[in-house]
Motif scaffolding. Sequence first.
Motif, short mmCIF file in Angstrom:
data_model
loop_
_atom_site.label_atom_id
_atom_site.label_comp_id
_atom_site.label_asym_id
_atom_site.label_seq_id
_atom_site.Cartn_x
_atom_site.Cartn_y
_atom_site.Cartn_z
N ILE A 151 -21.55 -15.77 -31.36
CA ILE A 151 -20.35 -16.52 -30.95
C ILE A 151 -19.16 -15.57 -30.86
O ILE A 151 -18.41 -15.59 -29.87
CB ILE A 151 -20.05 -17.67 -31.96
CG1 ILE A 151 -21.20 -18.68 -32.00
CG2 ILE A 151 -18.69 -18.33 -31.67
CD1 ILE A 151 -21.26 -19.67 -30.87
N GLY A 199 -18.87 -13.55 -27.87
CA GLY A 199 -18.71 -14.30 -26.62
C GLY A 199 -20.02 -14.40 -25.85
O GLY A 199 -20.02 -14.60 -24.64
N CYS A 258 -19.05 -22.33 -21.95
CA CYS A 258 -19.35 -22.83 -23.29
C CYS A 258 -20.44 -21.97 -23.94
O CYS A 258 -21.25 -21.35 -23.25
CB CYS A 258 -19.78 -24.29 -23.13
SG CYS A 258 -21.14 -24.82 -24.11
N SER A 259 -20.43 -21.91 -25.27
CA SER A 259 -21.33 -20.97 -25.97
C SER A 259 -22.81 -21.37 -25.88
O SER A 259 -23.67 -20.54 -26.14
CB SER A 259 -20.92 -20.84 -27.44
OG SER A 259 -20.94 -22.11 -28.06
N MET A 315 -13.63 -25.62 -30.86
CA MET A 315 -12.99 -24.41 -30.31
C MET A 315 -13.52 -23.18 -31.06
O MET A 315 -13.78 -22.15 -30.44
CB MET A 315 -11.46 -24.48 -30.48
CG MET A 315 -10.80 -25.62 -29.74
SD MET A 315 -10.23 -25.19 -28.09
CE MET A 315 -8.83 -24.19 -28.46
N LYS A 331 -16.61 -22.15 -29.74
CA LYS A 331 -16.51 -21.86 -28.30
C LYS A 331 -17.31 -22.85 -27.45
O LYS A 331 -17.85 -22.49 -26.39
CB LYS A 331 -16.89 -20.41 -27.99
CG LYS A 331 -15.94 -19.43 -28.68
CD LYS A 331 -16.21 -18.01 -28.31
CE LYS A 331 -15.24 -17.10 -29.06
NZ LYS A 331 -15.63 -15.71 -29.06
N ARG A 336 -13.05 -24.63 -24.84
CA ARG A 336 -12.25 -23.41 -24.67
C ARG A 336 -10.76 -23.71 -24.67
O ARG A 336 -9.94 -22.80 -24.75
CB ARG A 336 -12.63 -22.72 -23.35
CG ARG A 336 -14.07 -22.23 -23.33
CD ARG A 336 -14.24 -21.12 -24.33
NE ARG A 336 -15.53 -20.46 -24.24
CZ ARG A 336 -15.71 -19.18 -24.53
NH1 ARG A 336 -14.70 -18.43 -24.92
NH2 ARG A 336 -16.91 -18.65 -24.45
#
Length: 311
Positions: free
Chosen positions: A13, A16, A141-142, A211, A214, A217
């Motif tokens: 995470i 990114g 999105c993660s 948030m 992630k 965002r």
Amino acid sequence: MHEGVYREFEETIAAGERIEPRDAMPPEYRATLIRQIAQHAHSEIIGMQPEANWITRAPSLRRKAILIAKVQDEAGHGLYLYGAAETLGARRDELLDRLHAGRQKYSSIFNYPTLTWADVGAIGWLVDGAAIVNQVPLCRCSYGPYARAMTRICKEESFHQRQGYELLLALSHGTEEQHEMAQDAVNRWWWPSLMMFGPPDGESPRTERSMAWKIKRHTNDELRQRFVDIVVPQAASLGLTLPDPLLRWNEERGHHDFGPIDWAEFHAVLRGEGPCNAQRLGQRRRAHEEGAWVREAAAAYAARHAARPAG
Ligand code: FAQ
């Protein structure tokens, strides 16, 4: 051992990068994603109803063909999203059961009626427009399968948004009566569209955690503001007004100010007290029951093919 497993998750995470279905993830991350993706999927399939209401009454063959394609796209979006939820171990039939039992939400926006043909335009312009502003960041999105589903959905939503804009443009520049019909639709859909972004940041219990992971965002208020700033000049080009006397450009903030949102109405709709909640859920349950034979036939067909030797 668990700590080490989640450390890898935290590192992914922080870098990114994407979490994929087989990666270890905290149970709360999995549960949050299942909730959000399921609510999103339910919104897509319930969201077919308000516009489908106008397919038989579209004013021309061209408009009818476009509307059928749009509503069909929404069913497809539901499929991608239920598929993404399944990669997290959720079962589609259980998610649908929860929707039908009123235990899982769908977007507040679909509990409002489509009273005239102009509502199809207002939904495309404002509702799909709001959906795009909310969903473009979800492409980053993660969670990999959700992000990838969003990329395709956003491309289709932008066609939908332009379709609505073009429809309203035609009405706005048509007869006086058509112009009034377009204005009335925009007046009714404006505030519910702003509510689509969710409660204000101070009252949004999920935002902070989502948030940090992630998944989200931007906050609900940030995206709502972005939407208002995009839509104001579009309304001017359409020759339509937005029903908010407090809406004006704030030079200092570099954004439009807008009037207070009726959060009591939003919460009432979430409690099931909106103008169409009972109708939408009733229709969904009926469609599910009447479609039982299709699911049975598909399962029987798949079983027969699985039993057949390959080649
Ligand atoms: N309606 O703490 P937060 C479409 C719930 S677009 C109903 O802020 P979160 C396209 C929220 O889920 C519409 N419920 O939560 C289309 C949470 O539920 P919980 C669908 C709402 O998740 C166009 C609780 O309130 N789009 O369908 C709403 O961080 C035309 C607390 O809220 C998506 O679902 C609402 N408006 O942020 C189709 C996008 N707002 O925990 C057909 C993905 C909030 O009590 C025709 N979702 N809630 O069970 C998201 O981005 C987020 O989930 C938010 C809410 C931003 C909606």
